[in-house]
Design a protein around this motif. Sequence first.
Motif, PDB file in Angstrom:
ATOM      1  N   ALA A   4      -6.418   3.338  10.803  1.00  0.00           N
ATOM      2  CA  ALA A   4      -7.058   2.022  10.816  1.00  0.00           C
ATOM      3  C   ALA A   4      -6.855   1.379  12.178  1.00  0.00           C
ATOM      4  CB  ALA A   4      -6.447   1.135   9.728  1.00  0.00           C
ATOM      5  N   LEU A   5      -7.933   0.944  12.795  1.00  0.00           N
ATOM      6  CA  LEU A   5      -7.844   0.219  14.069  1.00  0.00           C
ATOM      7  C   LEU A   5      -8.023  -1.269  13.767  1.00  0.00           C
ATOM      8  CD1 LEU A   5      -9.418   1.206  17.476  1.00  0.00           C
ATOM      9  CD2 LEU A   5      -9.474  -1.167  16.688  1.00  0.00           C
ATOM     10  N   ARG A  19       0.413  -4.615   8.082  1.00  0.00           N
ATOM     11  CA  ARG A  19       1.447  -4.397   7.059  1.00  0.00           C
ATOM     12  C   ARG A  19       0.867  -3.734   5.811  1.00  0.00           C
ATOM     13  NH1 ARG A  19       4.145  -8.662   9.119  1.00  0.00           N
ATOM     14  NH2 ARG A  19       2.738 -10.237   8.290  1.00  0.00           N
ATOM     15  N   GLN A  20      -0.239  -4.304   5.308  1.00  0.00           N
ATOM     16  CA  GLN A  20      -0.775  -3.793   4.031  1.00  0.00           C
ATOM     17  C   GLN A  20      -1.373  -2.390   4.198  1.00  0.00           C
ATOM     18  OE1 GLN A  20      -2.915  -6.522   1.487  1.00  0.00           O
ATOM     19  NE2 GLN A  20      -1.703  -8.264   2.154  1.00  0.00           N
ATOM     20  N   LEU A  21      -2.019  -2.130   5.336  1.00  0.00           N
ATOM     21  CA  LEU A  21      -2.604  -0.797   5.534  1.00  0.00           C
ATOM     22  C   LEU A  21      -1.521   0.248   5.784  1.00  0.00           C
ATOM     23  CD1 LEU A  21      -5.779  -1.885   7.509  1.00  0.00           C
ATOM     24  CD2 LEU A  21      -5.754  -0.711   5.299  1.00  0.00           C
ATOM     25  N   ALA A  22      -0.451  -0.136   6.498  1.00  0.00           N
ATOM     26  CA  ALA A  22       0.673   0.790   6.685  1.00  0.00           C
ATOM     27  C   ALA A  22       1.332   1.083   5.333  1.00  0.00           C
ATOM     28  CB  ALA A  22       1.690   0.211   7.663  1.00  0.00           C
ATOM     29  N   ALA A  23       1.472   0.054   4.503  1.00  0.00           N
ATOM     30  CA  ALA A  23       2.085   0.244   3.176  1.00  0.00           C
ATOM     31  C   ALA A  23       1.245   1.205   2.329  1.00  0.00           C
ATOM     32  CB  ALA A  23       2.239  -1.101   2.467  1.00  0.00           C
ATOM     33  N   GLN A  24      -0.073   1.242   2.579  1.00  0.00           N
ATOM     34  CA  GLN A  24      -0.932   2.195   1.843  1.00  0.00           C
ATOM     35  C   GLN A  24      -0.848   3.599   2.441  1.00  0.00           C
ATOM     36  OE1 GLN A  24      -4.977   0.693   1.736  1.00  0.00           O
ATOM     37  NE2 GLN A  24      -4.391  -1.200   0.694  1.00  0.00           N
ATOM     38  N   GLY A  25      -0.136   3.732   3.591  1.00  0.00           N
ATOM     39  CA  GLY A  25       0.068   5.060   4.186  1.00  0.00           C
ATOM     40  C   GLY A  25      -0.879   5.388   5.325  1.00  0.00           C
ATOM     41  N   HIS A  26      -1.656   4.410   5.801  1.00  0.00           N
ATOM     42  CA  HIS A  26      -2.574   4.677   6.907  1.00  0.00           C
ATOM     43  C   HIS A  26      -1.854   4.620   8.248  1.00  0.00           C
ATOM     44  CE1 HIS A  26      -6.005   4.414   4.214  1.00  0.00           C
ATOM     45  NE2 HIS A  26      -5.518   3.281   3.734  1.00  0.00           N
ATOM     46  N   ASP A  27      -2.230   5.529   9.162  1.00  0.00           N
ATOM     47  CA  ASP A  27      -1.802   5.391  10.554  1.00  0.00           C
ATOM     48  C   ASP A  27      -2.559   4.218  11.160  1.00  0.00           C
ATOM     49  OD1 ASP A  27      -0.176   7.593  10.303  1.00  0.00           O
ATOM     50  OD2 ASP A  27      -1.701   8.998  11.015  1.00  0.00           O
ATOM     51  N   LEU A  28      -2.002   3.641  12.236  1.00  0.00           N
ATOM     52  CA  LEU A  28      -2.595   2.412  12.773  1.00  0.00           C
ATOM     53  C   LEU A  28      -2.817   2.495  14.281  1.00  0.00           C
ATOM     54  CD1 LEU A  28      -0.279  -0.297  11.077  1.00  0.00           C
ATOM     55  CD2 LEU A  28      -2.457   0.583  10.200  1.00  0.00           C
ATOM     56  N   VAL A  29      -3.859   1.810  14.739  1.00  0.00           N
ATOM     57  CA  VAL A  29      -4.021   1.496  16.163  1.00  0.00           C
ATOM     58  C   VAL A  29      -4.037  -0.027  16.230  1.00  0.00           C
ATOM     59  CG1 VAL A  29      -5.418   1.758  18.241  1.00  0.00           C
ATOM     60  CG2 VAL A  29      -5.475   3.543  16.480  1.00  0.00           C
ATOM     61  N   GLU A  52       2.169   6.782  11.716  1.00  0.00           N
ATOM     62  CA  GLU A  52       2.021   6.833  13.176  1.00  0.00           C
ATOM     63  C   GLU A  52       1.350   5.548  13.648  1.00  0.00           C
ATOM     64  OE1 GLU A  52       2.713   9.458  15.403  1.00  0.00           O
ATOM     65  OE2 GLU A  52       3.844  10.224  13.677  1.00  0.00           O
ATOM     66  N   ILE A  53       1.871   4.948  14.724  1.00  0.00           N
ATOM     67  CA  ILE A  53       1.264   3.694  15.201  1.00  0.00           C
ATOM     68  C   ILE A  53       1.076   3.750  16.710  1.00  0.00           C
ATOM     69  CG2 ILE A  53       1.427   1.186  15.249  1.00  0.00           C
ATOM     70  CD1 ILE A  53       3.098   1.283  12.749  1.00  0.00           C
ATOM     71  N   GLU A  54      -0.165   3.533  17.134  1.00  0.00           N
ATOM     72  CA  GLU A  54      -0.473   3.428  18.566  1.00  0.00           C
ATOM     73  C   GLU A  54      -0.634   1.954  18.903  1.00  0.00           C
ATOM     74  OE1 GLU A  54      -3.852   6.615  17.776  1.00  0.00           O
ATOM     75  OE2 GLU A  54      -4.019   5.750  19.776  1.00  0.00           O
ATOM     76  N   VAL A  55      -0.253   1.605  20.117  1.00  0.00           N
ATOM     77  CA  VAL A  55      -0.409   0.227  20.588  1.00  0.00           C
ATOM     78  C   VAL A  55      -1.372   0.225  21.768  1.00  0.00           C
ATOM     79  CG1 VAL A  55       0.836  -1.536  21.915  1.00  0.00           C
ATOM     80  CG2 VAL A  55       1.808  -0.665  19.785  1.00  0.00           C
ATOM     81  N   LEU A  56      -2.379  -0.632  21.695  1.00  0.00           N
ATOM     82  CA  LEU A  56      -3.317  -0.788  22.806  1.00  0.00           C
ATOM     83  C   LEU A  56      -3.325  -2.255  23.213  1.00  0.00           C
ATOM     84  CD1 LEU A  56      -6.673   1.136  22.080  1.00  0.00           C
ATOM     85  CD2 LEU A  56      -5.012   1.543  23.896  1.00  0.00           C
ATOM     86  N   VAL A  80     -11.203   7.156  13.630  1.00  0.00           N
ATOM     87  CA  VAL A  80     -10.882   5.869  12.997  1.00  0.00           C
ATOM     88  C   VAL A  80     -11.680   5.774  11.692  1.00  0.00           C
ATOM     89  CG1 VAL A  80     -11.148   3.351  13.227  1.00  0.00           C
ATOM     90  CG2 VAL A  80     -10.347   4.714  15.179  1.00  0.00           C
ATOM     91  N   GLY A  81     -10.961   5.663  10.584  1.00  0.00           N
ATOM     92  CA  GLY A  81     -11.618   5.582   9.270  1.00  0.00           C
ATOM     93  C   GLY A  81     -11.771   4.170   8.770  1.00  0.00           C
ATOM     94  N   ILE A  82     -10.941   3.260   9.300  1.00  0.00           N
ATOM     95  CA  ILE A  82     -11.017   1.846   8.904  1.00  0.00           C
ATOM     96  C   ILE A  82     -10.979   1.020  10.188  1.00  0.00           C
ATOM     97  CG2 ILE A  82      -9.913  -0.043   7.643  1.00  0.00           C
ATOM     98  CD1 ILE A  82      -8.528   2.043   5.872  1.00  0.00           C
TER      99      ILE A  82
END
Length: 252
Positions: A4-5, A19-29, A52-56, A80-82
């Motif tokens: 999810a970006l 927070r909520q998307l990480a709690a669902q198990g999604h990696d994040l940008v 996994e979390i990327e920071v931009l 990116v799926g979300i």
Amino acid sequence: MTTALITGASSGLGAEFARQLAAQGHDLVLVARHRERLEGAARELGTRYGVEIEVLAADLTDPLGLGTVVVRAKDPSRPVGILVNNAGHGLLHDFHSNPLTDEVHHLRLHVEAAMSLCHAVLPGMLARGEGQIINVASVAAFLPRGTYSAAKAWLVAFSRWANVHYRRSGVAVTALCPGFTRTEFHERMGMETRWYPGWTWLRAERVVRDGLRDSAAGKAVSVPSVLYKAVVLASRVLPDALLGGPARRPRR
Ligand SMILES: NC(=O)c1ccc[n+]([C@@H]2O[C@H](COP(=O)([O-])OP(=O)(O)OC[C@H]3O[C@@H](n4cnc5c(N)ncnc54)[C@H](OP(=O)(O)O)[C@@H]3O)[C@@H](O)[C@H]2O)c1
């Protein structure tokens, strides 16, 4: 689980989406201007949820900053799926008294950045036959409240069209339209909020939960709470002079 970006992930609704998307198990940008805040969130959420979390760190009103995020959003090797187009800010004063550059930056952030990122992720989502885009608009999209309303109305109109058009190919596009929500938004714009009673305020946790639920259900427009659903209904019948409400006051 997908990636999810989220733009504007350093505070308020964006941080709650993270927070909520990480709690669902999604990696994040995570995207915003303040790198340290994003890195702090990335450490905390990565440790807590094992994603996994990327920071931009990027200013989305700057063509270079937006370009960097667009390149990442298009990367076929890390799809990116979300997409959550959430970064935004308000303008305290009336249109005629704001410097034009402030208005242009405001329009770029709310409309150009969101449109560019939708354009970047859609081909990949359509090819994979699945995806979710959440455009954080506002209940103000239904009210005559300056260029903020106009920009948010663009997001609502675009999302309604895009959801009809792309839903059949597996991509849901949802405009999330909160009313007053407790975040840093009003403080950052220097707006006095003392006059607005407590019952008119929503919590970010609830707004994001409703938005994710309605996006998963494929809805084009999500308006959290009965109160703000009633405001949207009222906007169809009440005169603009009433709906415009009082002028915003600077914080003292
Ligand atoms: N709070 C409300 O009452 C309310 C109601 C309806 C709709 N909304 C909408 O909700 C969205 C999120 O706002 P919020 O309430 O969560 O406010 P917030 O706490 O002030 O968060 C705004 C986020 O946008 C980021 N941002 C601002 N300018 C940016 C730029 N030029 N480039 C990249 N990122 C930028 C900020 O991070 P950095 O400063 O680190 O860049 C921050 O992460 C906005 O689109 C807002 O219009 C808010």
